[in-house]
Design a protein around this motif. Structure first.
Motif, PDB file in Angstrom:
ATOM      1  N   LEU A   1       0.861  -1.189   0.000  1.00  0.00           N
ATOM      2  CA  LEU A   1       0.000   0.000   0.000  1.00  0.00           C
ATOM      3  C   LEU A   1       0.895   1.237   0.000  1.00  0.00           C
ATOM      4  O   LEU A   1       1.739   1.392   0.882  1.00  0.00           O
ATOM      5  N   GLU A   2       0.722   2.090  -0.996  1.00  0.00           N
ATOM      6  CA  GLU A   2       1.553   3.291  -1.099  1.00  0.00           C
ATOM      7  C   GLU A   2       0.865   4.453  -0.376  1.00  0.00           C
ATOM      8  O   GLU A   2      -0.293   4.755  -0.625  1.00  0.00           O
ATOM      9  N   LYS A   3       1.624   5.114   0.495  1.00  0.00           N
ATOM     10  CA  LYS A   3       1.031   6.202   1.294  1.00  0.00           C
ATOM     11  C   LYS A   3       0.938   7.519   0.541  1.00  0.00           C
ATOM     12  O   LYS A   3       0.070   8.334   0.819  1.00  0.00           O
ATOM     13  N   CYS A   4       1.889   7.764  -0.391  1.00  0.00           N
ATOM     14  CA  CYS A   4       1.928   9.091  -1.005  1.00  0.00           C
ATOM     15  C   CYS A   4       2.482   9.036  -2.431  1.00  0.00           C
ATOM     16  O   CYS A   4       3.116   8.066  -2.823  1.00  0.00           O
ATOM     17  N   GLY A   5       2.208  10.103  -3.171  1.00  0.00           N
ATOM     18  CA  GLY A   5       2.733  10.250  -4.528  1.00  0.00           C
ATOM     19  C   GLY A   5       3.723  11.406  -4.558  1.00  0.00           C
ATOM     20  O   GLY A   5       3.595  12.366  -3.786  1.00  0.00           O
ATOM     21  N   HIS A   6       4.698  11.333  -5.437  1.00  0.00           N
ATOM     22  CA  HIS A   6       5.747  12.362  -5.525  1.00  0.00           C
ATOM     23  C   HIS A   6       5.651  13.145  -6.826  1.00  0.00           C
ATOM     24  O   HIS A   6       5.347  12.580  -7.865  1.00  0.00           O
ATOM     25  N   ASN A   7       5.965  14.415  -6.741  1.00  0.00           N
ATOM     26  CA  ASN A   7       5.801  15.299  -7.892  1.00  0.00           C
ATOM     27  C   ASN A   7       6.999  15.308  -8.825  1.00  0.00           C
ATOM     28  O   ASN A   7       6.840  15.460 -10.026  1.00  0.00           O
ATOM     29  N   VAL A   8       8.193  15.168  -8.277  1.00  0.00           N
ATOM     30  CA  VAL A   8       9.395  15.364  -9.096  1.00  0.00           C
ATOM     31  C   VAL A   8      10.276  14.128  -9.183  1.00  0.00           C
ATOM     32  O   VAL A   8      10.211  13.257  -8.334  1.00  0.00           O
ATOM     33  N   GLY A   9      11.096  14.115 -10.228  1.00  0.00           N
ATOM     34  CA  GLY A   9      12.094  13.058 -10.354  1.00  0.00           C
ATOM     35  C   GLY A   9      11.770  12.018 -11.409  1.00  0.00           C
ATOM     36  O   GLY A   9      12.258  10.895 -11.382  1.00  0.00           O
ATOM     37  N   TYR A  10      10.929  12.399 -12.393  1.00  0.00           N
ATOM     38  CA  TYR A  10      10.528  11.431 -13.423  1.00  0.00           C
ATOM     39  C   TYR A  10      11.480  11.490 -14.613  1.00  0.00           C
ATOM     40  O   TYR A  10      11.385  12.377 -15.438  1.00  0.00           O
ATOM     41  N   LYS A  11      12.394  10.498 -14.655  1.00  0.00           N
ATOM     42  CA  LYS A  11      13.409  10.511 -15.723  1.00  0.00           C
ATOM     43  C   LYS A  11      13.286   9.299 -16.642  1.00  0.00           C
ATOM     44  O   LYS A  11      13.893   9.253 -17.693  1.00  0.00           O
TER      45      LYS A  11
END
Length: 202
Positions: free
Chosen positions: A77-87
């Motif tokens: 279960l993932e608690k959060c999503g991240h906005n940056v760092g998509y390479k």
């Protein structure tokens, strides 16, 4: 309730997440729950179009995204999503120039669902599947989709990572685990919002 799995990518010619979602569709979530399932292509630009459209069309009570992780051996279960760092490049060999989901958006968005509570409750059900918690959905399309959805829904989204099929779980086991997890999520959501849903009997 809208539930999505992902299409094939990389070494995942069959994506366990979509198979698990189809199993869940067969099992259903009980009488009062209207279930919509989607297969999302592993493409950043499609996700950016599709997620807002999905929210607009159905105004779901909850959206659950399911993705596969080659490194996972548990249902996570993932608690959060991240906005940056998509390479990482997607199936179209594309990657966002800004390497982020929403320019100017918060660095991280948490789901309003208490994943620790869901994990504890599912773990007491005696399923033959281990459920764990994570705070890093991996900075690829899973994380990208989760953040985009959390941003759209003000946190009314969830993300579940499943291992590849047979490593160690069958499609049926994953489907049943998803069913149990989503039922607990709905329960936690209703209690956290102070609503009592008489249909939900345990």
């Amino acid at each position: 309730i809208s539930i999505s799995g992902f299409g094939p990518f990389g070494e995942h010619a069959v994506n366990a997440s979509w198979i698990a979602v189809q199993e869940l569709k067969k099992l259903g979530l009980g009488e009062g729950v209207d279930l919509h399932v989607y297969e999302i292509p592993v493409e950043y630009q499609t996700v950016q179009r599709l997620i807002p459209a999905l929210w607009k069309e159905h105004c779901p009570q909850l959206v659950v995204h399911v993705g596969v992780s080659g490194m996972a051996t548990t249902v996570t279960l993932e608690k959060c999503g991240h906005n940056v760092g998509y390479k990482g490049l997607d199936n179209c060999r594309f990657c966002p120039g800004s390497q982020c989901c929403v320019e100017g958006g918060p660095e991280c968005i948490d789901s309003i669902i208490d994943m620790d509570a869901v994990c504890k409750r599912v773990s007491t059900l005696g399923l033959d599947v281990t459920v764990t918690i994570s705070k890093d959905a991996g900075r690829y399309l899973c994380d990208f989709t989760y953040y985009t959805s959390l941003y759209q829904s003000h946190g009314r989204s969830a993300f579940v990572h499943v291992p590849p099929l047979g490593k160690p779980y069958t499609a049926e086991q994953l489907g049943r685990a998803l069913q149990a997890i989503i039922e607990e999520m709905l329960d936690v959501l209703e209690h956290s919002e102070g609503k009592i849903n008489c249909r939900h009997e345990h």
